[in-house]
Design an enzyme around this catalytic site. Structure first.
Site, short mmCIF file in Angstrom:
data_model
loop_
_atom_site.label_atom_id
_atom_site.label_comp_id
_atom_site.label_asym_id
_atom_site.label_seq_id
_atom_site.Cartn_x
_atom_site.Cartn_y
_atom_site.Cartn_z
N LYS A 42 37.30 41.03 39.00
CA LYS A 42 36.24 40.49 38.14
C LYS A 42 35.02 40.15 39.00
CE LYS A 42 38.24 37.26 35.31
NZ LYS A 42 38.03 36.16 34.35
N LYS A 69 48.54 35.22 41.03
CA LYS A 69 47.33 35.70 40.36
C LYS A 69 47.41 37.22 40.19
CE LYS A 69 42.62 36.23 39.67
NZ LYS A 69 41.26 35.80 39.78
#
Ligand SMILES: NC(=O)c1ccc[n+]([C@@H]2O[C@H](COP(=O)([O-])OP(=O)(O)OC[C@H]3O[C@@H](n4cnc5c(N)ncnc54)[C@H](O)[C@@H]3O)[C@@H](O)[C@H]2O)c1
Ligand SMILES: [Zn+2]
Length: 366
Positions: free
Chosen positions: A144, A228
């Protein structure tokens, strides 16, 4: 602690990750292969280059050309104006489709450099060499990228996965304690969301973590980073489980916006966001003992006090949050430690009331 190596599969391919002491040396051959014959645009800040630039020097020879582009420290780097400056510098210095970008800095540098790489000539390949704990466990993982608008954080961005992520924990030696603490908040976040054993690990090793001892830091970081990566892999487009990583971020981002991205670091704002999530969750399934346990751990971080803010501004920022959907804001709340859920349809009245009470005394047990 040994070096942690893992892959993250995503729709555009695969990203390799190396995390721990000596990661830069261990990744040298992979980095050299990625840069060979190319122009490498190194995006970094004066402070990071001054403190740690020598760690990159051995890599410079691998690229055909090595162009260092400096950007401002911190969140100030994440603007369209800075991005434009980079695109123009890259164009002026012969940037091509096969050029490479190398992000060398904290999450701000990574978010900016990835965005710049993703849009330059419709996308050039890039590498992440995160230099803060926060970026090594969180920001550098998952592809991202974004810059901010004054109205909304991360408002303009794209998914652009790096080829590799080199989390050299030796780079953290020069990190100021407040930045380390800020990164630890994301470790605590992912632990509350997915892994109560990691939460216990942080509780027991907190003094060493805060002091910056490399071994416990690398151990906690690699565990958090893998969590994550796994969440991202399960949900590359962020339609489902990846949203759970936003625990603490709905209010956290709203605080950052209301403060004009000043006075609180990202991790510090997220810590307050976590406290607020505990509050909302305590009205639902989360047992008071479990909420208290996380509140106590956050209390041990020695966070700066939450600056005074008008509730109306915070509430307006929550409403503008890009995750706000037609049906209203989706809150990520722990149901129990290590397990979070998306809760939709919390009424405006409840949010207004809770935000007001929270801003008056964020640490109060509701
Ligand atoms: N893309 C994502 O998935 C994602 C996830 C989490 C956070 N983020 C973003 O990351 C940003 C925060 O990143 P951050 O916490 O790394 O802050 P940062 O990038 O602003 O860096 C913080 C400070 O640390 C300094 N610094 C960096 N490395 C250093 C080193 N090794 N030694 C000494 N000083 C050093 C920097 O100069 C800067 O002043 C926010 O913009 C946040 O939105 C993105
Ligand atoms: Zn975050």
């Amino acid at each position: 602690v040994s070096l942690s190596r893992f892959q993250l599969r995503h729709p555009a391919g695969e990203t390799w990750h190396l995390l721990g002491p000596g990661a830069l040396t261990a990744a040298a051959a992979e980095i050299a292969a990625f840069l060979a014959g190319r122009t490498a645009f190194v995006v970094s800040t004066p402070r990071v280059l001054g403190l740690q630039g020598h760690r990159l020097a051995p890599l410079a020879g691998a690229a055909a050309r090595w162009e260092v582009l400096e950007v401002p420290e911190g969140e100030e780097a994440k603007t369209l104006a800075v991005a434009e400056g980079l695109w123009r510098a890259m164009a002026a210095r012969g940037g091509k489709r096969d050029s490479r970008v190398l992000a060398f800095g904290g999450g701000s540098v990574g978010d900016l450099a990835g965005f710049v790489a993703g849009a330059f000539l419709r996308g050039v390949g890039w590498l992440q060499v995160p230099t803060t704990l926060l970026a090594q466990v969180d920001a550098a993982i998952g592809g991202k990228t974004a810059v901010d608008l004054p109205e909304t954080k991360n408002a303009v961005g794209l998914f652009h996965h790096p080829a590799g992520v080199v989390g050299e924990t030796g780079l953290l030696a020069t990190l100021p304690p407040e930045e380390r603490r800020s990164g630890l908040v994301e470790v605590i976040k992912v632990a509350v969301a997915f892994d109560r054993n990691l939460l216990e690990q942080v509780e027991t090793t907190l003094p060493s973590l805060l002091a910056g001892e490399e071994e416990p830091l690398a151990a906690a970081a690699s565990r958090a980073a893998r969590l994550k990566a796994r969440a991202v892999e399960a949900d590359p487009a962020e339609a489902g489980p990846r949203r759970l990583l936003n625990l603490g971020h709905t209010l956290g981002h709203a605080l950052e916006v209301a403060l004009g991205y000043r006075r609180l670091r990202h991790g510090e704002a997220v810590a307050y966001g976590l406290l607020f999530a505990l509050r909302l969750a305590g009205r639902r399934d989360l047992a008071p003992g479990e909420a208290g346990r996380v509140r106590r751990l956050l209390g041990r971080l020695g966070l700066p006090p939450l600056p005074r803010l008008p509730a109306a501004e915070v509430i307006a920022a929550i409403a503008r949050d890009k995750k706000a959907r037609e049906g209203g804001v989706a809150w990520i709340l722990p149901r129990r430690l290590g397990h979070v859920v998306v809760v939709e349809g919390i009424g405006d009245d409840e949010v207004r009331e809770e935000v007001g009470a929270f801003l008056d005394d964020p640490w109060a047990e509701p």
